[in-house]
Design a protein around this motif. Structure first.
Motif, mmCIF file in Angstrom:
data_model
loop_
_atom_site.group_PDB
_atom_site.id
_atom_site.type_symbol
_atom_site.label_atom_id
_atom_site.label_comp_id
_atom_site.label_asym_id
_atom_site.label_seq_id
_atom_site.Cartn_x
_atom_site.Cartn_y
_atom_site.Cartn_z
ATOM 1 N N TYR A 1 -3.983 10.550 6.869
ATOM 2 C CA TYR A 1 -4.810 9.940 5.454
ATOM 3 C C TYR A 1 -6.317 10.443 5.307
ATOM 4 C CZ TYR A 1 -6.069 7.579 1.024
ATOM 5 O OH TYR A 1 -6.690 7.214 0.093
ATOM 6 N N LYS A 2 -6.797 10.006 6.395
ATOM 7 C CA LYS A 2 -8.314 10.285 6.571
ATOM 8 C C LYS A 2 -8.273 11.855 6.409
ATOM 9 C CE LYS A 2 -9.417 5.952 8.523
ATOM 10 N NZ LYS A 2 -9.567 5.274 10.026
ATOM 11 N N GLN B 1 0.387 9.708 -0.112
ATOM 12 C CA GLN B 1 -0.630 10.602 0.047
ATOM 13 C C GLN B 1 0.052 11.556 1.142
ATOM 14 O OE1 GLN B 1 -2.247 11.206 -2.776
ATOM 15 N NE2 GLN B 1 -1.741 9.318 -3.478
ATOM 16 N N GLN C 1 -2.836 6.356 9.243
ATOM 17 C CA GLN C 1 -4.109 6.457 8.768
ATOM 18 C C GLN C 1 -5.232 7.628 9.072
ATOM 19 O OE1 GLN C 1 -6.353 2.675 9.757
ATOM 20 N NE2 GLN C 1 -4.568 1.562 10.385
ATOM 21 N N TRP D 1 0.895 3.763 -1.930
ATOM 22 C CA TRP D 1 0.218 4.693 -2.559
ATOM 23 C C TRP D 1 -0.479 5.224 -1.285
ATOM 24 C CZ3 TRP D 1 -4.775 4.549 -1.147
ATOM 25 C CH2 TRP D 1 -5.547 3.366 -0.869
ATOM 26 N N TYR D 2 -0.855 4.723 -0.387
ATOM 27 C CA TYR D 2 -1.489 5.444 0.788
ATOM 28 C C TYR D 2 -0.425 6.337 1.684
ATOM 29 C CZ TYR D 2 -4.816 4.932 4.915
ATOM 30 O OH TYR D 2 -5.464 5.145 5.836
ATOM 31 N N TRP E 1 0.673 -1.326 -0.008
ATOM 32 C CA TRP E 1 -0.169 0.077 -0.109
ATOM 33 C C TRP E 1 0.778 1.341 0.199
ATOM 34 C CZ3 TRP E 1 -5.397 0.556 2.268
ATOM 35 C CH2 TRP E 1 -6.076 -0.662 1.761
#
Length: 322
Positions: free
Chosen positions: A312-313, A184, A309, A180-181, A178
């Motif tokens: 990202y969110k 970002q 996380q 790509w996560y 992951w």
């Protein structure tokens, strides 16, 4: 007697160590990149896209590692920048690397009619095929966007038939961390020149990559009794462009040598039966595990660090992410 047992244990330790080293030395991986000429190209200018791909291709060339990049040609068409964006794409075959089709618009087969998806695949090969022809290369691989292979088995089989008729072989994935996560969060930190956060993201990404590699290696051994040649999914981002050497070092430390996708797919594992349909894109290893009734063969899949996380969110809540 204790001396004899000690000698036996020592000998076994040497043998086991040698076996482990031998196994690691036999590990092979093909590196693939999705979303050329850039995962975030919609929010980047042409000069940055060229710079990013120049750095990524340069790192691959310096390390003498074969690679293939999968293209979304819609990302080429930005007013006033088409030529420069095509130049960024051309850097890959000009340096000896392969290109594949990733559909025109990064379209999911799970969320659109098959006929529309087929047209999107056809539109996605125009420039790519032209560039490959200029460098005496052949367009022969397709990678499903999101790894979505269709909402049902009939659609999956019809899509496979369509791709085969157009001369494509499907590019699978067996290692997916992951990236790509993380990319970002990294890209946002980079845009704000927050170097401390950049470094923290890189460290978390590499730790997560190591954990995911370990997870999929164990799953491979559980399913096949050995580790087949792997196919790593990476993305065309600043994270990979600026920190590919660290990822390469991690893979080498784990005993991997680098091979082409052609070589990887010679492994018999890729002839395994796959009838599993999922609404979430999964690796081929995950598909094969379900097919063999062993979805939890390697235990629980590692989680991304909670702080990553959360960031990202937060980004997803304020702007559209690819």
């Amino acid at each position: 007697m204790s001396g004899l047992r000690a000698a036996v244990v020592c000998a076994m330790g040497v043998w086991m160590c040698g076996a482990a080293v031998g196994q690691q030395a036999a590990r092979r991986v093909a590196i693939t990149f999705d979303d050329l000429p850039g995962t975030n190209s919609a929010t980047m200018n042409a000069a940055d896209i060229v710079a990013m791909n120049t750095e990524l291709v340069g790192d691959l060339s310096a390390a003498k590692i074969p690679a293939i990049g999968f293209v979304n040609e819609q990302r080429l068409y930005h007013f006033g920048e088409v030529d420069e964006r095509i130049h960024a794409l051309d850097l890959w075959p000009a340096a000896g690397f392969d290109l594949g089709n990733h559909s025109f618009s990064h379209a999911s087969l799970n969320h659109m009619p098959l006929a529309e998806w087929e047209l999107d695949v056809e539109r996605g090969e125009t420039v790519t095929r032209m560039l490959l022809d200029e460098h005496h290369k052949t367009l022969k691989y397709f990678r499903y966007p999101y790894l979505d292979m269709g909402p049902d088995l009939m659609t999956m089989r019809k899509a496979e038939e369509f791709l085969a008729q157009r001369g494509y072989r499907i590019a699978p994935v067996t290692l997916d961390a992951w990236d790509w996560y993380f990319a970002q969060v990294y890209g946002d930190a980079r845009s704000r020149k927050d170097t401390a956060l950049e470094q923290r993201v890189v460290a978390s990404w590499l730790d997560h990559s190591a954990a995911m590699f370990d997870y999929y290696e164990k799953k491979s051994r559980a399913l096949f009794g050995h580790e087949p040649a792997e196919v790593l999914l990476a993305h065309d981002t600043w994270l990979e462009a600026e920190h590919l050497p660290e990822l390469i070092a991690l893979l080498r430390k784990r005993g991997y040598t680098f091979i082409s996708l052609d070589e990887a797919l010679e492994d018999q594992a890729y002839g395994s039966t796959d009838t599993y349909v999922s609404d979430v894109g999964l690796t081929s290893i995950d598909h094969w595990a379900v097919e063999r009734g062993r979805p939890e063969a390697a235990g629980v899949k590692p989680e991304i660090d909670e702080w990553v996380q959360e960031k990202y969110k937060a980004l997803a809540a304020t702007k559209t992410l690819p």
